[in-house]
Design a protein around this motif. Sequence first.
Motif, short mmCIF file in Angstrom:
data_model
loop_
_atom_site.label_atom_id
_atom_site.label_comp_id
_atom_site.label_asym_id
_atom_site.label_seq_id
_atom_site.Cartn_x
_atom_site.Cartn_y
_atom_site.Cartn_z
N GLU A 167 1.57 21.63 117.14
CA GLU A 167 0.74 20.63 116.45
C GLU A 167 1.55 19.38 116.14
N ALA A 168 2.78 19.56 115.66
CA ALA A 168 3.63 18.41 115.37
C ALA A 168 3.94 17.63 116.64
N ARG A 169 4.23 18.35 117.73
CA ARG A 169 4.59 17.68 118.98
C ARG A 169 3.42 16.87 119.55
N LEU A 170 2.22 17.44 119.49
CA LEU A 170 1.06 16.74 120.02
C LEU A 170 0.72 15.50 119.20
N ALA A 171 0.84 15.59 117.87
CA ALA A 171 0.62 14.41 117.04
C ALA A 171 1.62 13.32 117.39
N ALA A 172 2.87 13.72 117.61
CA ALA A 172 3.90 12.75 117.97
C ALA A 172 3.59 12.11 119.31
N ALA A 173 3.18 12.90 120.29
CA ALA A 173 2.88 12.35 121.62
C ALA A 173 1.73 11.36 121.55
N GLY A 174 0.76 11.62 120.68
CA GLY A 174 -0.38 10.72 120.58
C GLY A 174 -0.09 9.43 119.85
N CYS A 175 0.86 9.44 118.92
CA CYS A 175 1.10 8.27 118.06
C CYS A 175 2.32 7.45 118.45
N THR A 176 3.16 7.96 119.34
CA THR A 176 4.41 7.27 119.68
C THR A 176 4.23 5.82 120.10
N PRO A 177 3.16 5.44 120.82
CA PRO A 177 3.02 4.02 121.18
C PRO A 177 3.02 3.07 120.00
N LEU A 178 2.73 3.57 118.79
CA LEU A 178 2.67 2.71 117.61
C LEU A 178 3.99 2.64 116.85
N VAL A 179 5.03 3.34 117.31
CA VAL A 179 6.35 3.23 116.67
C VAL A 179 6.94 1.85 117.01
N ASP A 180 7.38 1.14 115.99
CA ASP A 180 8.01 -0.16 116.19
C ASP A 180 9.30 0.01 116.99
N PRO A 181 9.37 -0.53 118.22
CA PRO A 181 10.57 -0.33 119.04
C PRO A 181 11.81 -1.01 118.48
N TYR A 182 11.65 -1.90 117.51
CA TYR A 182 12.79 -2.60 116.93
C TYR A 182 13.28 -1.94 115.64
N SER A 183 12.66 -0.80 115.28
CA SER A 183 13.08 -0.07 114.09
C SER A 183 14.02 1.06 114.49
N ASP A 184 14.48 1.82 113.50
CA ASP A 184 15.27 3.02 113.78
C ASP A 184 14.38 4.25 113.89
#
Length: 389
Positions: A167-184
């Motif tokens: 469940e955690a992995r699938l949520a991560a796969a779905g939301c990763t495009p919204l992670v700010d690439p300039y953050s840590d």
Amino acid sequence: MVDETQTWAGPPTTERSSREDRPQPHARHRHGRGRRGHAAHSPAEAGGPARARPSEGCYAALDLGTNNCRLLVARPTANGFRVVDAFSRIVRLGEGLIGSGRLGEAAMDRAVDALGVCAAKIRSRHIAGARLIATEACRSALNGADFIRRVERETGLALEIVDRETEARLAAAGCTPLVDPYSDGAVLFDIGGGSTEVVWLDRVETCDGGPPAAIIRAWVSVPLGVVTVAERHGGVKVTRDDFEAMVTEFSPHLDGFVKAVGPHNCGRLHLLGTSGTVTTIAGVHLDLPRYDRSQVDGTWLGAEQVRVVVDRLIEMPFSERAANPCIGVERADLVLAGCAILEAVRRAFPCDRLRVADRGLREGILVELMRADGVWREGVEAPVARTNT
């Protein structure tokens, strides 16, 4: 209550490591087995349409949670996918589960009715791949396996009860495009009806042209969600003391996760929320006359903006919450439980920025299915489609 919180973390991450050095939970095959040993089947195996070529067909992702039943059907595009059909209905499958340990008859009836609609939608499409999952309510209920068998018998859908890591992995796969690439990286949280997953997440650009891939540094799954917290503390009339009691109950479950994350700079991280709670907060903040995903998904909120909206919701009488177009009657008694869980996460990780995601498990399923079929790789020969007989 037995503490069933689960935490995972890799080696210390005080320095940013390369992609190869960052451990990830093991991926499971899309037609693998769930926690109770039920195989996940393609729609064709469940009485649905024949499997089509990836280039010709659609992909289906179904998520049966403690509160909602949701379906997405999508077709791959050059660097992502386009949704061609969707369904969402609040079924409250986990209603009363915390007291009885069992799924109630009325709740199961509501869920089966909704799943029947999903089955019809799936059968109406040429499906290249599908994954149909059930989460915390079915995972924890004494009669969860019996319910899964009933669903297959009455709708033809073979649901897979997934574990919390998945469940955690699938949520991560779905939301990763919204992670700010300039953050840590981001602290992703998915507030469900019966459980909440929190993930320390990085992203990495892929070489297949598809969405960025999720890099999970650590995660925790807490067996508390909006339905369970609201049933324990109440959701109609919520005082500030009630709200604080909810926060206090949830907060200790994050202690091990914070230790697993280790030293970090919240100024270099941001929160990333996927749930009805955060989309509601965004909708109320934007003062939308009706909920609009295009305005909510990807919205940035500052810490003070979140605080103002939560305070406003606490002060609202139940009737006003129910009348708000971004909350509604079905969520009015759950939204403050979600806000309390969010507040516990914010106290553990006092980041300045929160990005709102109107996406999650279903999108993660679609990305994993499509990537496994190589839909974003050039020159990959598609599997031969079967035909209906």
